[in-house]
Design a protein around this motif. Structure first.
Motif, short mmCIF file in Angstrom:
data_model
loop_
_atom_site.label_atom_id
_atom_site.label_comp_id
_atom_site.label_asym_id
_atom_site.label_seq_id
_atom_site.Cartn_x
_atom_site.Cartn_y
_atom_site.Cartn_z
N CYS A 1 0.82 -1.22 0.00
CA CYS A 1 0.00 0.00 0.00
C CYS A 1 0.85 1.26 0.00
CB CYS A 1 -0.97 0.00 1.19
SG CYS A 1 -2.19 -1.32 1.16
N ILE B 166 -0.32 5.33 0.34
CA ILE B 166 -1.67 5.41 0.89
C ILE B 166 -1.92 6.75 1.58
CG2 ILE B 166 -1.18 4.40 3.16
CD1 ILE B 166 -3.84 2.81 2.79
N ASP C 296 -1.54 9.55 0.46
CA ASP C 296 -2.16 10.48 -0.50
C ASP C 296 -3.65 10.24 -0.67
OD1 ASP C 296 0.32 11.63 -0.98
OD2 ASP C 296 0.74 10.34 -2.70
N TYR C 297 -4.14 9.11 -0.16
CA TYR C 297 -5.52 8.72 -0.46
C TYR C 297 -6.38 8.50 0.78
CZ TYR C 297 -3.43 8.08 -5.02
OH TYR C 297 -2.75 8.31 -6.20
N ARG C 298 -5.81 8.64 1.95
CA ARG C 298 -6.61 8.50 3.16
C ARG C 298 -7.83 9.43 3.15
NH1 ARG C 298 -1.41 7.95 5.77
NH2 ARG C 298 -1.26 5.95 6.91
N LYS C 299 -7.65 10.62 2.59
CA LYS C 299 -8.71 11.63 2.61
C LYS C 299 -9.99 11.17 1.94
CE LYS C 299 -6.64 13.80 -1.50
NZ LYS C 299 -5.91 14.99 -1.99
N TYR C 300 -9.89 10.16 1.06
CA TYR C 300 -11.08 9.67 0.38
C TYR C 300 -11.88 8.67 1.23
CZ TYR C 300 -8.75 11.82 -3.58
OH TYR C 300 -8.11 12.71 -4.42
N VAL D 28 -13.44 3.05 -5.11
CA VAL D 28 -12.35 4.01 -4.91
C VAL D 28 -11.01 3.30 -4.89
CG1 VAL D 28 -11.36 5.72 -3.32
CG2 VAL D 28 -13.83 5.67 -3.71
N ASN E 17 -10.01 2.47 -8.34
CA ASN E 17 -9.55 3.67 -9.04
C ASN E 17 -8.13 4.05 -8.63
OD1 ASN E 17 -12.06 3.84 -10.24
ND2 ASN E 17 -12.83 5.42 -8.86
N ILE E 18 -7.82 3.94 -7.35
CA ILE E 18 -6.47 4.26 -6.87
C ILE E 18 -5.44 3.38 -7.57
CG2 ILE E 18 -4.92 4.21 -4.87
CD1 ILE E 18 -7.40 4.93 -3.15
N HIS F 210 -4.03 4.84 -10.66
CA HIS F 210 -3.21 6.04 -10.52
C HIS F 210 -1.94 5.81 -9.70
CE1 HIS F 210 -6.24 8.74 -12.24
NE2 HIS F 210 -7.11 7.93 -11.69
N HIS F 211 -1.93 4.82 -8.83
CA HIS F 211 -0.78 4.68 -7.94
C HIS F 211 -0.45 3.20 -7.73
CE1 HIS F 211 1.72 6.94 -4.84
NE2 HIS F 211 2.10 5.69 -4.73
#
Length: 373
Positions: A53, A56, A58-62, A77, A80-81, A84-85
């Protein structure tokens, strides 16, 4: 109800002595593990393990502030991540553990399972001498396993066939034997080519007198025409998919008739609900669905919940699930070090807990001792 925190920790568990995995030219002195935890404002926590991971943060906010029960949203989600990552599927699994605890149910039951019993096959991972493997086969049979998986990749094809022959003689004709060629993928430093379709066809022909149940990862994971041609030629089942990372790839593999046995690992791809859907589809088409689980004990547990749910929805018992057990180097140590209790199959069965979530606890002291990030 809201998600309040996502924590990812990374751990290095020593392998002493180093494990000589068939797919790795460098004996493994360590077993890396990642633990993902999701906490809610109720005080409940879900956890899982799998891919590291990376990124991660960068994506906790989602996810923070979202309702943990909105699993269709979260799975989308996470998918989708991955575009991109990096792959975050352990987050999906940690959320399912949390959902089980919220509902007071084990995940296998929450998702449609009806039985706690998951049959296992003993999965070896090294290239031991024929006489050692024969003794191991007798031992697995005495422990109640109905199937055992061997690895090929010795210095000669003759020695691989000799190992297979020795195990068949040792276990008799009514125990299933599978062989993994490990050609679906390579370690980063391993540049040797995958054998040709013709070479693998010739090898499969040599195994026929020993009655293989399946031949696993015989070709590169993306060689769909080759796998279909091999499947048409072979007298045993063809298995694969452990590192196929996209569900649309499995859809194409199924459409093209490439495999008899589908082996996606839920810690790597898809999430629980989508792999349940895939498993049901695979069985509807007349094939087998049984995930790869080689890794740590928590990965075995989550995949066991997956196959229990698939079996329940089919109204049938699960088929054999992989259980990595290759003494002396790879048993409950290092496999289960991060669990509070080691996995203890009996009579070839793993019995899942009725406790909420995964029904297991983490060994917090071992986690503290092995944490590196």
């Amino acid at each position: 109800m809201k998600i309040t925190e996502i924590e990812v920790t990374r751990h290095i568990v020593p392998c002493d002595p180093p494990y000589p995995a068939a797919w790795d030219s460098i004996p493994r002195a360590t077993l890396p593990m990642t633990i993902v935890r999701v906490r809610s404002n109720t005080g409940l926590e879900g956890f899982a393990s799998g891919d590291p991971c990376y990124g991660i943060e960068d994506y906790r906010k989602y996810f923070i502030g979202q309702d943990p029960r909105e699993m269709d949203r979260h799975t989308t989600v996470i998918e989708n991540i991955g575009v991109h990552h990096s792959r975050m599927w352990p987050l999906d699994l940690a959320l399912w553990d949390l959902n089980g605890k919220i509902e007071g149910q084990p995940v296998w039951k929450l998702l449609g399972g009806t039985s706690t019993d998951v049959p296992l096959y003993a999965s070896t991972g090294s290239l031991r001498p024929a006489e050692v493997l024969a003794d191991m086969g007798r031992g697995y049979r005495a422990q109640g396993y109905q199937a055992v998986k061997l690895r090929f990749g010795r210095t000669s094809e003759d020695s691989d066939i000799a190992a297979l022959a020795a195990v068949r003689e040792a276990v008799g004709d009514d125990m299933a034997i599978m062989v993994d060629l490990n050609h679906g993928w390579r370690m980063p430093w391993d540049t040797h080519p995958v054998p040709s379709l013709e070479e693998v066809m010739a090898l499969e022909e040599r195994t026929r007198e020993h009655g293989l149940f399946w031949l696993e990862e015989p070709l590169h994971r993306g060689d769909y025409p080759g796998m279909r041609a091999l499947r048409d030629h072979a007298q045993c089942r063809i298995a694969g998919g452990e590192v196929t990372r996209e569900l649309h790839e499995f859809a194409q593999i199924l459409r093209d008739g490439c495999l008899d046995v589908y082996q996606p690992d839920v810690v790597f791809v898809g999430g629980m609900k989508r792999l349940i859907d895939l498993g049901l589809k695979v069985f509807e088409e007349g094939f087998w669905f049984t995930p790869h689980t080689w890794g740590n004990g928590l990965g075995v547990i989550v995949n066991a919940h997956l196959v229990a749910a698939v079996g329940g929805r089919r109204g049938q018992k699960p088929v054999w699930l992989e259980f990595a057990h290759d003494p002396p180097e790879f048993t409950e140590t290092p496999r289960d070090v991060l669990l509070s209790e080691p996995l203890t199959p009996r009579d070839g069965l793993l019995q899942l807990s009725d406790q909420p979530g995964w029904g297991v606890a983490l060994n917090e002291q071992a986690l503290a001792d092995t944490r590196v990030a």
